[in-house]
Design a protein around this motif. Structure first.
Motif, PDB file in Angstrom:
ATOM      1  N   ALA A   1     132.112  95.195 110.119  1.00 21.43           N
ATOM      2  CA  ALA A   1     132.958  96.387 110.183  1.00 21.43           C
ATOM      3  C   ALA A   1     132.120  97.658 110.294  1.00 21.43           C
ATOM      4  N   GLN A   2     130.997  97.673 109.606  1.00 22.29           N
ATOM      5  CA  GLN A   2     130.107  98.828 109.697  1.00 22.29           C
ATOM      6  C   GLN A   2     129.582  98.987 111.121  1.00 22.29           C
ATOM      7  N   ARG A   3     129.294  97.864 111.757  1.00 24.59           N
ATOM      8  CA  ARG A   3     128.715  97.893 113.096  1.00 24.59           C
ATOM      9  C   ARG A   3     129.762  98.206 114.178  1.00 24.59           C
ATOM     10  N   VAL A   4     130.882  97.518 114.155  1.00 22.81           N
ATOM     11  CA  VAL A   4     131.864  97.625 115.238  1.00 22.81           C
ATOM     12  C   VAL A   4     132.829  98.789 115.020  1.00 22.81           C
ATOM     13  N   LEU A   5     133.307  98.950 113.781  1.00 24.47           N
ATOM     14  CA  LEU A   5     134.303  99.980 113.494  1.00 24.47           C
ATOM     15  C   LEU A   5     133.684 101.255 112.923  1.00 24.47           C
ATOM     16  N   LYS A   6     132.341 101.271 112.795  1.00 28.56           N
ATOM     17  CA  LYS A   6     131.646 102.409 112.181  1.00 28.56           C
ATOM     18  C   LYS A   6     132.228 102.714 110.801  1.00 28.56           C
ATOM     19  N   PHE A   7     132.468 101.653 110.054  1.00 31.26           N
ATOM     20  CA  PHE A   7     133.136 101.725 108.759  1.00 31.26           C
ATOM     21  C   PHE A   7     132.180 102.229 107.689  1.00 31.26           C
ATOM     22  N   LYS A   8     132.560 103.347 107.037  1.00 28.20           N
ATOM     23  CA  LYS A   8     131.754 103.924 105.960  1.00 28.20           C
ATOM     24  C   LYS A   8     132.689 104.301 104.804  1.00 28.20           C
ATOM     25  N   PRO A   9     132.887 103.383 103.876  1.00 27.85           N
ATOM     26  CA  PRO A   9     133.855 103.654 102.801  1.00 27.85           C
ATOM     27  C   PRO A   9     133.341 104.668 101.794  1.00 27.85           C
ATOM     28  N   ALA A  10     134.282 105.314 101.131  1.00 30.91           N
ATOM     29  CA  ALA A  10     133.947 106.243 100.047  1.00 30.91           C
ATOM     30  C   ALA A  10     133.349 105.474  98.879  1.00 30.91           C
ATOM     31  N   ASP A  11     132.483 106.135  98.152  1.00 29.42           N
ATOM     32  CA  ASP A  11     131.951 105.552  96.926  1.00 29.42           C
ATOM     33  C   ASP A  11     133.092 105.289  95.953  1.00 29.42           C
ATOM     34  N   PHE A  12     132.983 104.203  95.205  1.00 28.35           N
ATOM     35  CA  PHE A  12     134.049 103.820  94.275  1.00 28.35           C
ATOM     36  C   PHE A  12     134.388 104.963  93.315  1.00 28.35           C
ATOM     37  N   SER A  13     133.380 105.627  92.804  1.00 27.66           N
ATOM     38  CA  SER A  13     133.628 106.712  91.844  1.00 27.66           C
ATOM     39  C   SER A  13     134.375 107.874  92.492  1.00 27.66           C
ATOM     40  N   THR A  14     134.082 108.153  93.752  1.00 28.26           N
ATOM     41  CA  THR A  14     134.770 109.230  94.470  1.00 28.26           C
ATOM     42  C   THR A  14     136.240 108.902  94.670  1.00 28.26           C
ATOM     43  N   GLY A  15     136.510 107.667  95.094  1.00 25.91           N
ATOM     44  CA  GLY A  15     137.893 107.246  95.276  1.00 25.91           C
ATOM     45  C   GLY A  15     138.663 107.258  93.969  1.00 25.91           C
ATOM     46  N   LEU A  16     138.001 106.873  92.879  1.00 33.23           N
ATOM     47  CA  LEU A  16     138.672 106.857  91.581  1.00 33.23           C
ATOM     48  C   LEU A  16     139.011 108.262  91.103  1.00 33.23           C
ATOM     49  N   LYS A  17     138.166 109.231  91.378  1.00 28.26           N
ATOM     50  CA  LYS A  17     138.450 110.604  90.974  1.00 28.26           C
ATOM     51  C   LYS A  17     139.731 111.099  91.643  1.00 28.26           C
ATOM     52  N   GLU A  18     139.864 110.836  92.940  1.00 26.01           N
ATOM     53  CA  GLU A  18     141.071 111.254  93.655  1.00 26.01           C
ATOM     54  C   GLU A  18     142.291 110.494  93.140  1.00 26.01           C
ATOM     55  N   THR A  19     142.093 109.209  92.851  1.00 25.97           N
ATOM     56  CA  THR A  19     143.207 108.399  92.352  1.00 25.97           C
ATOM     57  C   THR A  19     143.640 108.866  90.971  1.00 25.97           C
ATOM     58  N   TYR A  20     142.697 109.238  90.142  1.00 27.63           N
ATOM     59  CA  TYR A  20     143.034 109.696  88.791  1.00 27.63           C
ATOM     60  C   TYR A  20     143.832 110.999  88.839  1.00 27.63           C
ATOM     61  N   LYS A  21     143.499 111.883  89.765  1.00 23.83           N
ATOM     62  CA  LYS A  21     144.281 113.119  89.914  1.00 23.83           C
ATOM     63  C   LYS A  21     145.732 112.786  90.234  1.00 23.83           C
ATOM     64  N   TRP A  22     145.928 111.814  91.117  1.00 18.76           N
ATOM     65  CA  TRP A  22     147.298 111.397  91.463  1.00 18.76           C
ATOM     66  C   TRP A  22     147.981 110.797  90.234  1.00 18.76           C
ATOM     67  N   TYR A  23     147.265 109.960  89.515  1.00 18.80           N
ATOM     68  CA  TYR A  23     147.812 109.297  88.321  1.00 18.80           C
ATOM     69  C   TYR A  23     148.306 110.314  87.294  1.00 18.80           C
ATOM     70  N   THR A  24     147.547 111.367  87.060  1.00 14.47           N
ATOM     71  CA  THR A  24     147.934 112.348  86.040  1.00 14.47           C
ATOM     72  C   THR A  24     149.219 113.082  86.417  1.00 14.47           C
ATOM     73  N   ARG A  25     149.533 113.137  87.714  1.00 10.26           N
ATOM     74  CA  ARG A  25     150.741 113.825  88.157  1.00 10.26           C
ATOM     75  C   ARG A  25     151.941 112.894  88.299  1.00 10.26           C
ATOM     76  N   HIS A  26     151.699 111.604  88.530  1.00 12.25           N
ATOM     77  CA  HIS A  26     152.791 110.719  88.897  1.00 12.25           C
ATOM     78  C   HIS A  26     153.026 109.540  87.962  1.00 12.25           C
ATOM     79  N   ASN A  27     152.102 109.244  87.070  1.00 14.82           N
ATOM     80  CA  ASN A  27     152.260 108.035  86.276  1.00 14.82           C
ATOM     81  C   ASN A  27     153.450 108.141  85.323  1.00 14.82           C
ATOM     82  N   SER A  28     154.331 107.163  85.411  1.00 11.22           N
ATOM     83  CA  SER A  28     155.503 107.131  84.535  1.00 11.22           C
ATOM     84  C   SER A  28     155.680 105.761  83.894  1.00 11.22           C
ATOM     85  N   HIS A  29     154.643 104.933  83.986  1.00  7.92           N
ATOM     86  CA  HIS A  29     154.720 103.578  83.448  1.00  7.92           C
ATOM     87  C   HIS A  29     154.685 103.621  81.921  1.00  7.92           C
TER      88      HIS A  29
END
Length: 331
Positions: free
Chosen positions: A281-309
């Motif tokens: 995927a890196q070779r053909v699709l030029k796939f460069k995923p976000a670092d896990f910690s970076t993705g989690l920071k964005e996800t946590y921001k969403w969680y603080t606004r929307h979590n109702s579980h």
């Protein structure tokens, strides 16, 4: 292009629709409801993709350049026959058919490359065999009638809007100051992909001519242990983490199950590891995923606004009170 997203109202599909609109594509979604909340630019097609007659009727006379097939029916299962029926209902004018498969299609094992054998037709888990058989059916159609198929094999998907109780499971407990139960030694490997990166890879696959007829492993390159995952989640919400190691065998005997209702380590997150190599995927699709910690920071921001579980601690309270506790393994 004129794009059809099968299942566009949740998680992957919702983000995919938004990205397609940003790129000025024409977008229709196919789902089981008569309307959606994705805006006037998105056309609505109502059908049950597991019903071949309904699919033929709903898609009759319609032509699409690209189809993103994201839907899996967790209650009934979506079989290879359902997927093949969808392809035949859509017709033969496709530029690309992009199928959302899963790392689970391999069945088990570590460091899988795309050329590795998929799980057999008699694999014990319904989801595993359906994904593997669906991919085989699609690649047969590619060979026999030139279907311009691309399949993507993500592992655990995380990010804003996740319908599975995964990231939020741990953040609920960490914010409440509760201990986190580690099954066994916490060394089982896990691999993740940020939902935004998965969508970007899917959209790249619709344009990349060298992707046709290929499967792609789409994941952060480095697998993480269960311990490392929880530590990353704790860092994202800036909370300390206290682990309690309990033998997995005891948890299961007590009624614990990776898919609930007696969860002990998030939804489906305590399963034998299946990992993959992402170089293709890196070779053909030029796939460069976000670092896990970076993705989690964005996800946590969403969680603080929307979590109702409403977190349920009853089962883990019993485990913590009664289970034999393992000492941490020495380095």
């Amino acid at each position: 292009m004129n794009c059809l997203v099968i299942g566009g109202t949740q998680f992957i599909g919702r983000m995919m629709v938004a990205e397609l609109l940003k790129q000025d594509h024409s977008v229709s979604i196919l789902h089981r409801k008569p309307k959606h909340d994705l805006g006037r630019r998105v056309k609505n097609i109502m059908a049950d993709r597991n019903n071949e007659k309904a699919m033929k009727a709903a898609l009759a006379g319609k032509n699409f350049d690209v189809v993103f097939d994201n839907v899996y029916d967790w209650e009934r299962g979506t079989t290879a026959a359902h997927v093949e029926g969808t392809v035949r209902a859509i017709g033969n004018r496709l530029h690309r058919y992009i199928f959302m498969s899963s790392v689970a299609a391999y069945g088990d094992g570590l460091n899988h490359h795309e050329g590795d054998a998929l799980a057999p037709d008699d694999a014990p888990e319904l989801y595993v065999r359906n994904k593997a058989m669906s991919e085989r059916a699609l690649f047969r159609l590619h060979q026999r009638m030139g279907l311009p198929v691309v399949t993507l094999r993500p592992p655990y998907i995380y990010g804003p809007g996740n319908p599975f109780y995964r990231e939020a499971y741990f953040w609920d407990r960490l914010r409440a100051g509760r201990s986190i139960i580690l099954p066994g030694d916490g060394r089982r490997l896990m691999q993740f992909i940020y939902v935004k990166d998965l969508v970007r890879a899917a959209l790249k696959a619709m344009d990349e001519p060298n992707a046709i007829g290929h499967a792609f492993n789409i994941a952060n390159a480095r697998p993480l242990s269960q311990t490392e995952v929880v530590e990353a989640l704790a860092k994202a919400c800036n909370k300390p983490v206290k682990f309690v190691r309990i033998p997995r065998e005891y948890i299961l005997r007590a009624g614990g199950h990776p898919m609930g209702p007696k969860l002990y380590f998030g939804f489906y997150l305590d399963n034998p590891p299946i990992t993959q190599v992402t170089a293709k995927a890196q070779r053909v699709l030029k796939f460069k995923p976000a670092d896990f910690s970076t993705g989690l920071k964005e996800t946590y921001k969403w969680y603080t606004r929307h979590n109702s579980h409403k977190a349920d601690y009853e089962f883990e309270e019993k485990l913590l009170a009664n289970a034999p506790v393992m000492m941490p393994a020495k380095a």
